[in-house]
Structures are given as structure tokens and as C-alpha cells.
Design a protein around this motif. Structure first.
Motif, PDB file in Angstrom:
ATOM      1  N   THR A   1       0.859  -1.184   0.000  1.00 50.18           N
ATOM      2  CA  THR A   1       0.000   0.000   0.000  1.00 50.18           C
ATOM      3  C   THR A   1       0.892   1.230   0.000  1.00 50.18           C
ATOM      4  OG1 THR A   1      -1.766  -1.113   1.219  1.00 50.18           O
ATOM      5  CG2 THR A   1      -1.764   1.300   1.244  1.00 50.18           C
ATOM      6  N   LYS A   2       0.603   2.155  -0.898  1.00 51.25           N
ATOM      7  CA  LYS A   2       1.383   3.394  -0.985  1.00 51.25           C
ATOM      8  C   LYS A   2       0.466   4.570  -0.727  1.00 51.25           C
ATOM      9  CE  LYS A   2       4.513   6.019  -3.980  1.00 51.25           C
ATOM     10  NZ  LYS A   2       5.197   6.067  -5.296  1.00 51.25           N
ATOM     11  N   TRP A   3       0.865   5.423   0.204  1.00 48.83           N
ATOM     12  CA  TRP A   3       0.085   6.614   0.545  1.00 48.83           C
ATOM     13  C   TRP A   3       0.696   7.826  -0.135  1.00 48.83           C
ATOM     14  CZ3 TRP A   3      -4.072   6.558   4.112  1.00 48.83           C
ATOM     15  CH2 TRP A   3      -4.307   5.311   4.714  1.00 48.83           C
ATOM     16  N   PHE A   4      -0.185   8.740  -0.566  1.00 51.68           N
ATOM     17  CA  PHE A   4       0.260   9.958  -1.230  1.00 51.68           C
ATOM     18  C   PHE A   4      -0.139  11.169  -0.387  1.00 51.68           C
ATOM     19  CE2 PHE A   4      -0.151   6.735  -4.420  1.00 51.68           C
ATOM     20  CZ  PHE A   4       0.924   6.948  -5.264  1.00 51.68           C
ATOM     21  N   PRO A   5       0.645  12.256  -0.435  1.00 50.74           N
ATOM     22  CA  PRO A   5       0.384  13.418   0.431  1.00 50.74           C
ATOM     23  C   PRO A   5      -0.986  14.050   0.240  1.00 50.74           C
ATOM     24  CG  PRO A   5       2.578  13.556  -0.548  1.00 50.74           C
ATOM     25  CD  PRO A   5       1.879  12.419  -1.226  1.00 50.74           C
ATOM     26  N   ASN A   6      -1.591  13.899  -0.944  1.00 52.55           N
ATOM     27  CA  ASN A   6      -2.859  14.570  -1.215  1.00 52.55           C
ATOM     28  C   ASN A   6      -4.059  13.803  -0.682  1.00 52.55           C
ATOM     29  OD1 ASN A   6      -4.141  12.822  -3.527  1.00 52.55           O
ATOM     30  ND2 ASN A   6      -1.974  13.032  -4.031  1.00 52.55           N
ATOM     31  N   GLY A   7      -3.836  12.661  -0.026  1.00 55.80           N
ATOM     32  CA  GLY A   7      -4.946  11.906   0.514  1.00 55.80           C
ATOM     33  C   GLY A   7      -5.440  10.794  -0.368  1.00 55.80           C
ATOM     34  N   SER A   8      -4.562  10.262  -1.203  1.00 58.10           N
ATOM     35  CA  SER A   8      -4.947   9.118  -2.029  1.00 58.10           C
ATOM     36  C   SER A   8      -4.054   7.924  -1.697  1.00 58.10           C
ATOM     37  CB  SER A   8      -4.850   9.461  -3.526  1.00 58.10           C
ATOM     38  OG  SER A   8      -3.536   9.842  -3.866  1.00 58.10           O
ATOM     39  N   ILE A   9      -4.553   6.742  -2.056  1.00 61.37           N
ATOM     40  CA  ILE A   9      -3.865   5.495  -1.740  1.00 61.37           C
ATOM     41  C   ILE A   9      -3.794   4.635  -2.990  1.00 61.37           C
ATOM     42  CG2 ILE A   9      -3.806   3.470  -0.218  1.00 61.37           C
ATOM     43  CD1 ILE A   9      -5.780   4.855   1.602  1.00 61.37           C
ATOM     44  N   LYS A  10      -2.693   3.935  -3.160  1.00 62.21           N
ATOM     45  CA  LYS A  10      -2.554   2.917  -4.194  1.00 62.21           C
ATOM     46  C   LYS A  10      -2.314   1.584  -3.494  1.00 62.21           C
ATOM     47  CE  LYS A  10       0.442   1.495  -8.032  1.00 62.21           C
ATOM     48  NZ  LYS A  10       1.657   1.846  -8.818  1.00 62.21           N
ATOM     49  N   ILE A  11      -3.218   0.627  -3.738  1.00 61.77           N
ATOM     50  CA  ILE A  11      -3.153  -0.673  -3.096  1.00 61.77           C
ATOM     51  C   ILE A  11      -2.988  -1.756  -4.157  1.00 61.77           C
ATOM     52  CG2 ILE A  11      -4.353  -2.337  -1.609  1.00 61.77           C
ATOM     53  CD1 ILE A  11      -5.974   0.011  -0.514  1.00 61.77           C
TER      54      ILE A  11
ATOM     55  N   THR B   1      -3.664  10.149  -8.039  1.00 63.62           N
ATOM     56  CA  THR B   1      -2.562  10.084  -7.075  1.00 63.62           C
ATOM     57  C   THR B   1      -1.845  11.415  -6.902  1.00 63.62           C
ATOM     58  OG1 THR B   1      -1.093   9.250  -8.823  1.00 63.62           O
ATOM     59  CG2 THR B   1      -2.183   7.617  -7.419  1.00 63.62           C
ATOM     60  N   SER B   2      -1.923  12.281  -7.898  1.00 65.18           N
ATOM     61  CA  SER B   2      -1.290  13.597  -7.763  1.00 65.18           C
ATOM     62  C   SER B   2      -2.197  14.599  -7.060  1.00 65.18           C
ATOM     63  CB  SER B   2      -0.913  14.153  -9.143  1.00 65.18           C
ATOM     64  OG  SER B   2      -2.081  14.413  -9.914  1.00 65.18           O
ATOM     65  N   GLY B   3      -3.460  14.224  -6.875  1.00 62.50           N
ATOM     66  CA  GLY B   3      -4.400  15.131  -6.218  1.00 62.50           C
ATOM     67  C   GLY B   3      -4.945  16.207  -7.124  1.00 62.50           C
ATOM     68  N   THR B   4      -4.773  16.076  -8.425  1.00 56.94           N
ATOM     69  CA  THR B   4      -5.239  17.111  -9.346  1.00 56.94           C
ATOM     70  C   THR B   4      -6.599  16.811  -9.950  1.00 56.94           C
ATOM     71  OG1 THR B   4      -3.938  16.065 -11.099  1.00 56.94           O
ATOM     72  CG2 THR B   4      -2.917  17.875  -9.909  1.00 56.94           C
ATOM     73  N   LEU B   5      -7.126  15.621  -9.711  1.00 62.61           N
ATOM     74  CA  LEU B   5      -8.522  15.346 -10.035  1.00 62.61           C
ATOM     75  C   LEU B   5      -9.346  15.804  -8.838  1.00 62.61           C
ATOM     76  CD1 LEU B   5     -10.585  14.034 -12.008  1.00 62.61           C
ATOM     77  CD2 LEU B   5     -10.308  11.932 -10.679  1.00 62.61           C
ATOM     78  N   LEU B   6     -10.163  16.837  -9.041  1.00 60.48           N
ATOM     79  CA  LEU B   6     -10.861  17.497  -7.941  1.00 60.48           C
ATOM     80  C   LEU B   6     -12.347  17.135  -7.925  1.00 60.48           C
ATOM     81  CD1 LEU B   6      -9.296  21.057  -8.245  1.00 60.48           C
ATOM     82  CD2 LEU B   6      -8.521  19.129  -6.859  1.00 60.48           C
ATOM     83  N   PRO B   7     -13.014  17.355  -6.782  1.00 63.50           N
ATOM     84  CA  PRO B   7     -14.462  17.136  -6.740  1.00 63.50           C
ATOM     85  C   PRO B   7     -15.214  17.914  -7.807  1.00 63.50           C
ATOM     86  CG  PRO B   7     -13.596  17.430  -4.514  1.00 63.50           C
ATOM     87  CD  PRO B   7     -12.461  17.716  -5.460  1.00 63.50           C
TER      88      PRO B   7
ATOM     89  N   LEU C   1      -2.786  19.733 -13.628  1.00 64.97           N
ATOM     90  CA  LEU C   1      -2.376  20.603 -12.532  1.00 64.97           C
ATOM     91  C   LEU C   1      -3.591  20.924 -11.681  1.00 64.97           C
ATOM     92  CD1 LEU C   1       0.094  23.106 -14.184  1.00 64.97           C
ATOM     93  CD2 LEU C   1       0.589  21.060 -12.870  1.00 64.97           C
ATOM     94  N   PRO C   2      -3.391  21.322 -10.413  1.00 65.20           N
ATOM     95  CA  PRO C   2      -4.544  21.666  -9.578  1.00 65.20           C
ATOM     96  C   PRO C   2      -5.438  22.694 -10.264  1.00 65.20           C
ATOM     97  CG  PRO C   2      -2.541  21.603  -8.273  1.00 65.20           C
ATOM     98  CD  PRO C   2      -2.123  21.464  -9.701  1.00 65.20           C
ATOM     99  N   VAL C   3      -6.709  22.369 -10.368  1.00 61.09           N
ATOM    100  CA  VAL C   3      -7.654  23.230 -11.070  1.00 61.09           C
ATOM    101  C   VAL C   3      -8.839  23.524 -10.156  1.00 61.09           C
ATOM    102  CG1 VAL C   3      -9.170  23.449 -13.063  1.00 61.09           C
ATOM    103  CG2 VAL C   3      -7.018  22.244 -13.289  1.00 61.09           C
ATOM    104  N   PRO C   4      -9.030  24.749  -9.734  1.00 63.34           N
ATOM    105  CA  PRO C   4     -10.193  25.071  -8.907  1.00 63.34           C
ATOM    106  C   PRO C   4     -11.453  25.072  -9.749  1.00 63.34           C
ATOM    107  CG  PRO C   4      -8.995  27.056  -9.463  1.00 63.34           C
ATOM    108  CD  PRO C   4      -8.187  25.915 -10.007  1.00 63.34           C
TER     109      PRO C   4
END
Length: 328
Positions: A8-18, A192-198, A294-297
Motif C-alpha cells: 500500500t502506498k500513501w500519497f500526500p494529497n490523501g490518495s492510496i494505491k493498493i 494520485t497527484s491530487g489534481t482530479l478534484l471534486p 495541474l490543480p484546477v479550482p
């Protein structure tokens, strides 16, 4: 030796790869839709199934990988076991299979792989009446497998067969398989990069029972998340050759007719699709591994007229690296 659980790998943006499953020897094969049916090798090597979980919002994505070839496993993707160690994946515009070799721990192996397929896809078993060791296996299995795949796709509201955007020598099945792999990598990297946003997704379907409401990771992707990106690449390719006037006139064809019932799924909404398309529009499938969001608001509005400010962006990593070198 197969494995049903891994790292299991954790990423700083709050995602996990299992790692869900791993097996050392497998081969992916394209069941081609050309005039003369053929079975073409796509990739061979270690087979790995991974689960990507985004902690910030309730989505998951499961993928399969053989060497560099990667594809999604979704609740509206049918997986058919047609042989002892042979499985067929039914995805719009491309049908392919994969085989495991050298299986020794039969019971543990089958329990592990089938369990993952049942949890994250639509799994069925349908033998074709011939052993895989027989040299005539694929000559018998291919037409039967394609027929079953087409039935599954029709059930989902898709028109089976080659892509709508496969014209003349453009956008053949091999190219679509390559682009599907690239699209899968782009989506998982965005998670995993946290750039896919709600703001990029919409969640549909699912029940309201207590078990599901207590499970925050219950939304699986629709296969449309990936096939929409592949379709867009095909449309863009035809536009560049002057064979299609505008992508906008074909956007409705990027949607399926009947989303799967009783499953909570997530899709790219208009904002998310636009964000991805901006990158895909200027990037070939060979460069897709080097493209990330990239992070997109979400869109913002300002002024009395509430004028919409376009905040979507998509950046080629190679270009970003060149910019850094120039700044030094």
C-alpha cells in the motif's frame, strides 16, 4: 506464484494505491476487428491489479497492468472467463483478452483473481468448448468471445464493433487499445497527484442502505471516464486530417445510453472533461504518459455580470521541465 494482497502506498494529497493482485507471467492479446480476424499480442510480463482510492472525495479506480499496457476495471466492464486461465475484457471499440501461464497453485490463484473481478467488475464464465493448449483455440474462441462481448455492450446501451470514429485507415483497434492504456494512466496519475478534484466529477446511482452510506469509497468509475478520452483523441485525429469539422458536434457520442443500475459510479462532468480534453488536444497517445493535470479550482465568477473566469489548465510535463531549465 500469485498474490492476492500486496503493498500500500500513501500519497500526500490523501490518495492510496493498493496492490490487489499480482502474478508473474501473463500476456495481453487484442481480438482485432479488421476484415481478417486476428489475435495480436499487446504486452507480456507481470500482471498487476491496483486499486486507487481518493480520500478527499468518495471515489475509487481499479486497473490492470501487464508490463506497460494498462486498462481499467469498472462496474460497467464485463470480464468473461473463456478458458481455464484466459479472460476477455469487453470495452467499447476494443475487445482484448489476457492469459496466465505457468499456473501451479490453481485453487488459490482462481479464488484471488475471480474475487477481484467480482468486486470491481462484471464477471461471468462462459467456456468455448476447446482447451487453451489446443493450437486451434483462438480460431474457435475469437468469434465466440466477440459475440459474447457484443451482447454485453448492447446490454449497456453501446453499439458494439469498431469505434464510431474509425474511418479508413485511421483510429484502428490497435491504436484504440494504446490510447485506452494512455487514458488509464492519465486518470490514475490525476488521482494520485491530487489534481482530479471534486469539481471535475459527478457521482450517480447507488442505494441508500446503511452499509453503503458508511462506506466512503463506494463510487467506482464508469468506463466512460476512459472511453470519452479515447474518443476525443480519435475525433481530434480526424479533425486534424480535415475529416471532421468540429469536436462539439460529436460530444453527445461520447456518452452511453444506459449507465449501469444499482451501482454508485463516478464520471467526468463537463468541467472535468474539458480539463482533460485541453491536454489531450495537444498531446499524442505516445506522449500521454507525460501529461498530468495541474490543480484546477472550480469555475469562479466575478463582477456584476458574473462573468465566468476560465481556470482550467493542462500541462505537458516535458514543457514544464523545459521551463524550469530556462529559468535556471
Amino acid at each position: 506464484m500469485s498474490s492476492s494482497s500486496g503493498s500500500t502506498k500513501w500519497f500526500p494529497n490523501g490518495s492510496i494505491k493498493i496492490e490487489l493482485f499480482c502474478y508473474p507471467t501473463a500476456t495481453a492479446l487484442l481480438l482485432d476487428y479488421e476484415l481478417v480476424q486476428s489475435v495480436k499480442p499487446l504486452s507480456s510480463g507481470v500482471f498487476v491489479m491496483n486499486l486507487f482510492m481518493q480520500m478527499v472525495f468518495p471515489i475509487i479506480t481499479a486497473t490492470c497492468t501487464i508490463n506497460e499496457f494498462q486498462w481499467p476495471l469498472t462496474k460497467d466492464t464485463h470480464v468473461i472467463r473463456i478458458g481455464k486461465h484466459t479472460f476477455v475484457f469487453c470495452i467499447l471499440g476494443v475487445v482484448f483478452a489476457f492469459q496466465f501461464t505457468g499456473v501451479t497453485e490453481e485453487v488459490n490463484f482462481m479464488q484471488g483473481i475471480i474475487g477481484v473481478f467480482m468486486n470491481y467488475g462484471q464477471y461471468k464464465e462462459h467456456g468455448v468448448g476447446i482447451d487453451e493448449e489446443n493450437p486451434l483455440f483462438w480460431s474457435v474462441a475469437q468469434p465466440l468471445a466477440e459475440s459474447m462481448a457484443h451482447d454485453m455492450l448492447l446490454w449497456l446501451g453501446h453499439q458494439p464493433g469498431r469505434s464510431h470514429f474509425s474511418l479508413l485507415c485511421h483510429n484502428n483497434c490497435s491504436t484504440r487499445a494504446t490510447r485506452l492504456s494512455a487514458a488509464t494512466k492519465i486518470v490514475t496519475k490525476a488521482i494520485t497527484s491530487g489534481t482530479l478534484l471534486p469539481a471535475h466529477i459527478s457521482i450517480q446511482g447507488g442505494g441508500t442502505n446503511d452499509d453503503e452510506s458508511q462506506n466512503p469509497y463506494s463510487a467506482s468509475p464508469s468506463i466512460e471516464v476512459f472511453t470519452c478520452l479515447v474518443d476525443a483523441l480519435e475525433i481530434s485525429w480526424l479533425m486534424s486530417g480535415g475529416m471532421l469539422p468540429s469536436i462539439r458536434t460529436h460530444m453527445q457520442r461520447l456518452r452511453s445510453t444506459h449507465p449501469p443500475a444499482c451501482n454508485k459510479i463516478w464520471k467526468l462532468n463537463e468541467i472535468g472533461l474539458e480539463a482533460f480534453l485541453k491536454g489531450l488536444d495537444s498531446t499524442s497517445e505516445h506522449e500521454a504518459d507525460e501529461v498530468v493535470l495541474l490543480p484546477v479550482p472550480p469555475p469562479t465568477y466575478k463582477g456584476k455580470g458574473k462573468e465566468k473566469v476560465n481556470t482550467l489548465d493542462f500541462v505537458d510535463v516535458n514543457e514544464r521541465r523545459k521551463s524550469k531549465r530556462r529559468s535556471r
